[in-house]
Design a protein around this motif. Sequence first.
Motif, PDB file in Angstrom:
ATOM      1  N   ALA A 194       0.870  -1.185   0.000  1.00 55.65           N
ATOM      2  CA  ALA A 194       0.000   0.000   0.000  1.00 55.65           C
ATOM      3  C   ALA A 194       0.900   1.227   0.000  1.00 55.65           C
ATOM      4  N   CYS A 195       0.906   1.974  -1.098  1.00 54.33           N
ATOM      5  CA  CYS A 195       1.924   3.006  -1.268  1.00 54.33           C
ATOM      6  C   CYS A 195       1.357   4.247  -1.952  1.00 54.33           C
ATOM      7  N   ASN A 196       2.171   5.276  -1.956  1.00 51.90           N
ATOM      8  CA  ASN A 196       1.850   6.490  -2.706  1.00 51.90           C
ATOM      9  C   ASN A 196       2.238   6.249  -4.162  1.00 51.90           C
ATOM     10  N   PRO A 197       1.288   6.187  -5.072  1.00 51.19           N
ATOM     11  CA  PRO A 197       1.612   5.840  -6.459  1.00 51.19           C
ATOM     12  C   PRO A 197       2.437   6.898  -7.174  1.00 51.19           C
ATOM     13  N   TYR A 198       2.540   8.102  -6.603  1.00 54.55           N
ATOM     14  CA  TYR A 198       3.315   9.161  -7.244  1.00 54.55           C
ATOM     15  C   TYR A 198       4.822   8.982  -7.049  1.00 54.55           C
ATOM     16  N   ASN A 199       5.227   8.106  -6.149  1.00 49.98           N
ATOM     17  CA  ASN A 199       6.651   7.920  -5.869  1.00 49.98           C
ATOM     18  C   ASN A 199       7.246   6.870  -6.799  1.00 49.98           C
ATOM     19  N   VAL A 200       8.296   7.254  -7.533  1.00 51.25           N
ATOM     20  CA  VAL A 200       8.956   6.335  -8.455  1.00 51.25           C
ATOM     21  C   VAL A 200      10.407   6.150  -8.026  1.00 51.25           C
ATOM     22  N   LEU A 201      11.016   5.055  -8.481  1.00 50.17           N
ATOM     23  CA  LEU A 201      12.350   4.704  -8.008  1.00 50.17           C
ATOM     24  C   LEU A 201      13.443   5.591  -8.605  1.00 50.17           C
ATOM     25  N   CYS A 202      13.392   5.816  -9.896  1.00 52.01           N
ATOM     26  CA  CYS A 202      14.517   6.444 -10.592  1.00 52.01           C
ATOM     27  C   CYS A 202      14.070   7.683 -11.378  1.00 52.01           C
ATOM     28  N   GLY A 203      15.013   8.279 -12.095  1.00 54.61           N
ATOM     29  CA  GLY A 203      14.721   9.443 -12.918  1.00 54.61           C
ATOM     30  C   GLY A 203      14.816  10.739 -12.141  1.00 54.61           C
ATOM     31  N   GLU A 204      14.427  11.818 -12.780  1.00 51.90           N
ATOM     32  CA  GLU A 204      14.541  13.141 -12.177  1.00 51.90           C
ATOM     33  C   GLU A 204      13.692  13.289 -10.926  1.00 51.90           C
ATOM     34  N   ARG A 205      12.583  12.575 -10.869  1.00 49.65           N
ATOM     35  CA  ARG A 205      11.732  12.599  -9.680  1.00 49.65           C
ATOM     36  C   ARG A 205      11.888  11.323  -8.877  1.00 49.65           C
ATOM     37  N   GLY A 206      13.025  10.680  -9.003  1.00 51.17           N
ATOM     38  CA  GLY A 206      13.282   9.453  -8.285  1.00 51.17           C
ATOM     39  C   GLY A 206      13.362   9.666  -6.786  1.00 51.17           C
ATOM     40  N   VAL A 207      13.192   8.593  -6.047  1.00 49.70           N
ATOM     41  CA  VAL A 207      13.023   8.688  -4.607  1.00 49.70           C
ATOM     42  C   VAL A 207      14.258   9.245  -3.905  1.00 49.70           C
ATOM     43  N   ALA A 208      15.448   8.945  -4.393  1.00 45.57           N
ATOM     44  CA  ALA A 208      16.655   9.472  -3.746  1.00 45.57           C
ATOM     45  C   ALA A 208      16.725  10.979  -3.870  1.00 45.57           C
ATOM     46  N   ARG A 209      16.327  11.509  -5.020  1.00 50.09           N
ATOM     47  CA  ARG A 209      16.382  12.961  -5.232  1.00 50.09           C
ATOM     48  C   ARG A 209      15.284  13.682  -4.461  1.00 50.09           C
ATOM     49  N   VAL A 210      14.107  13.099  -4.403  1.00 52.04           N
ATOM     50  CA  VAL A 210      12.979  13.779  -3.756  1.00 52.04           C
ATOM     51  C   VAL A 210      13.062  13.681  -2.235  1.00 52.04           C
ATOM     52  N   PHE A 211      13.405  12.496  -1.734  1.00 54.95           N
ATOM     53  CA  PHE A 211      13.334  12.273  -0.284  1.00 54.95           C
ATOM     54  C   PHE A 211      14.689  12.068   0.395  1.00 54.95           C
ATOM     55  N   GLY A 212      15.738  11.832  -0.388  1.00 61.03           N
ATOM     56  CA  GLY A 212      17.046  11.613   0.210  1.00 61.03           C
ATOM     57  C   GLY A 212      17.495  12.726   1.151  1.00 61.03           C
ATOM     58  N   PRO A 213      17.362  13.992   0.753  1.00 56.43           N
ATOM     59  CA  PRO A 213      17.787  15.077   1.654  1.00 56.43           C
ATOM     60  C   PRO A 213      17.033  15.083   2.978  1.00 56.43           C
ATOM     61  N   GLN A 214      15.748  14.699   2.979  1.00 58.51           N
ATOM     62  CA  GLN A 214      14.981  14.654   4.223  1.00 58.51           C
ATOM     63  C   GLN A 214      15.518  13.600   5.184  1.00 58.51           C
ATOM     64  N   LYS A 215      16.217  12.609   4.633  1.00 58.71           N
ATOM     65  CA  LYS A 215      16.736  11.518   5.442  1.00 58.71           C
ATOM     66  C   LYS A 215      18.212  11.713   5.788  1.00 58.71           C
ATOM     67  N   GLY A 216      18.766  12.876   5.415  1.00 57.85           N
ATOM     68  CA  GLY A 216      20.138  13.189   5.788  1.00 57.85           C
ATOM     69  C   GLY A 216      21.154  13.097   4.675  1.00 57.85           C
ATOM     70  N   ALA A 217      20.735  12.854   3.426  1.00 55.39           N
ATOM     71  CA  ALA A 217      21.680  12.709   2.327  1.00 55.39           C
ATOM     72  C   ALA A 217      22.212  14.069   1.871  1.00 55.39           C
ATOM     73  N   THR A 218      23.513  14.137   1.634  1.00 58.19           N
ATOM     74  CA  THR A 218      24.128  15.318   1.031  1.00 58.19           C
ATOM     75  C   THR A 218      23.849  15.293  -0.472  1.00 58.19           C
ATOM     76  N   PRO A 219      24.054  16.414  -1.179  1.00 62.89           N
ATOM     77  CA  PRO A 219      23.857  16.402  -2.634  1.00 62.89           C
ATOM     78  C   PRO A 219      24.673  15.313  -3.331  1.00 62.89           C
ATOM     79  N   ARG A 220      25.904  15.089  -2.876  1.00 63.76           N
ATOM     80  CA  ARG A 220      26.720  14.036  -3.490  1.00 63.76           C
ATOM     81  C   ARG A 220      26.116  12.663  -3.219  1.00 63.76           C
ATOM     82  N   GLN A 221      25.648  12.440  -1.999  1.00 63.34           N
ATOM     83  CA  GLN A 221      25.031  11.155  -1.677  1.00 63.34           C
ATOM     84  C   GLN A 221      23.760  10.923  -2.476  1.00 63.34           C
ATOM     85  N   VAL A 222      23.001  11.991  -2.721  1.00 61.43           N
ATOM     86  CA  VAL A 222      21.781  11.854  -3.522  1.00 61.43           C
ATOM     87  C   VAL A 222      22.113  11.269  -4.883  1.00 61.43           C
TER      88      VAL A 222
END
Length: 387
Positions: A194-222
């Motif tokens: 059961a998930c949010n269908p708007y969230n995708v794994l890869c690409g410009e709107r991929g999960v690392a780019r959209v949510f990575g910073p909220q979880k502590g990722a630096t731009p390089r880590q993203v």
Amino acid sequence: MLKRVVVAPSGFKESLSAPAAADAIAAGVRRVLPDAEIDRIPLVDGGEGTAAALARATGGRLVALAATGPVGEPVGTHFALLGGGQDTAVVEMAAVAGLSLVPRTRRDPGATTTYGVGELIRAALDAGVRRIVVGCGDSGTSDGGAGALQALGVRLLDGEGVELPFGGRELWRIARVDASGLDPRLGGVELVVACNPYNVLCGERGVARVFGPQKGATPRQVEELSAGLENWARVLTRDLAVTGVDLRLGRGTGASGGLGAGLASLGAALVPRFPVLLDHLGLDERLARADLVVTAEGALDRQTPRGKVPGEVARRAKLAGRPVLAIAGTLGEGAAEVPGVDACQGILPGPMELAEALVRGAELLTDATERALRLIALGARLPAGQA
């Protein structure tokens, strides 16, 4: 005259659970409308509180156990067995791999793991259910569900055949996925994410780019995480012969740091979360009986209509022709344009440090509700043409 008020909030991350938010809003309503009937409906979106809410709504129960937490250490957790003869378990990923379980000093989404999610799925299999619903939300991970697959018996190997350790930063090294040890019981159950269908794994709107910073990722880590998830999707698709879903860009594949993609590679169905989660609560019928609907969440902005609780509540309330007030910790760009929301109110009375706002969340939410209801009451008394 407002005689019946439905209070249907989500939780405020790291401040208030959904039930606590509902109680705080109800207290504010009582200050203005002491005789009103208040119907509290704390809402879940797959994140924190989902298992408990659905167990309570169906007359089921929680099963407590210990499992591997997001930083690799044991945590106390649980899953739900639903009542009503449903033969269904609900695994709440946030209960074992949520951001709230990651100490602030250790917030590195390249290192955190979903291994505990796989352990909860195994525990649900031990309980003999025929259907397992995995609720996604409030995650502290970005490992594409790799840890969950490892817990279920899948081996993730580098180019030399060495099994990889936990963490999203390792995904770029995966050369082969060996599913020969996968728990065979998965073939006999219906696995639903059961998930949010708007969230995708890869690409410009991929999960690392959209949510990575909220979880502590630096731009390089993203960028490192994004590259790893691209490799993960490629190897999974090839080695598990995945068909019927695009692990890179399919709807919901980015749920909970890519857990959606990982479980989809095992045959799980990725489904929009609200029909799965909210219909147990009789939400539509209860909204239809309201004179006013109050919903709330930590932030109200342009993302709210994209799978957030206030957006879904407002959509359903408008189908019943009910007015909607939305209260939020922050009002961002687009807050006043959320479809179905008639008015919005921020909880902060003035500038305030985030740490203080989190601690005072209940007080601020109650006060904001009172302010908004007093304005509504005033508007109701103005002569026609002056409102």
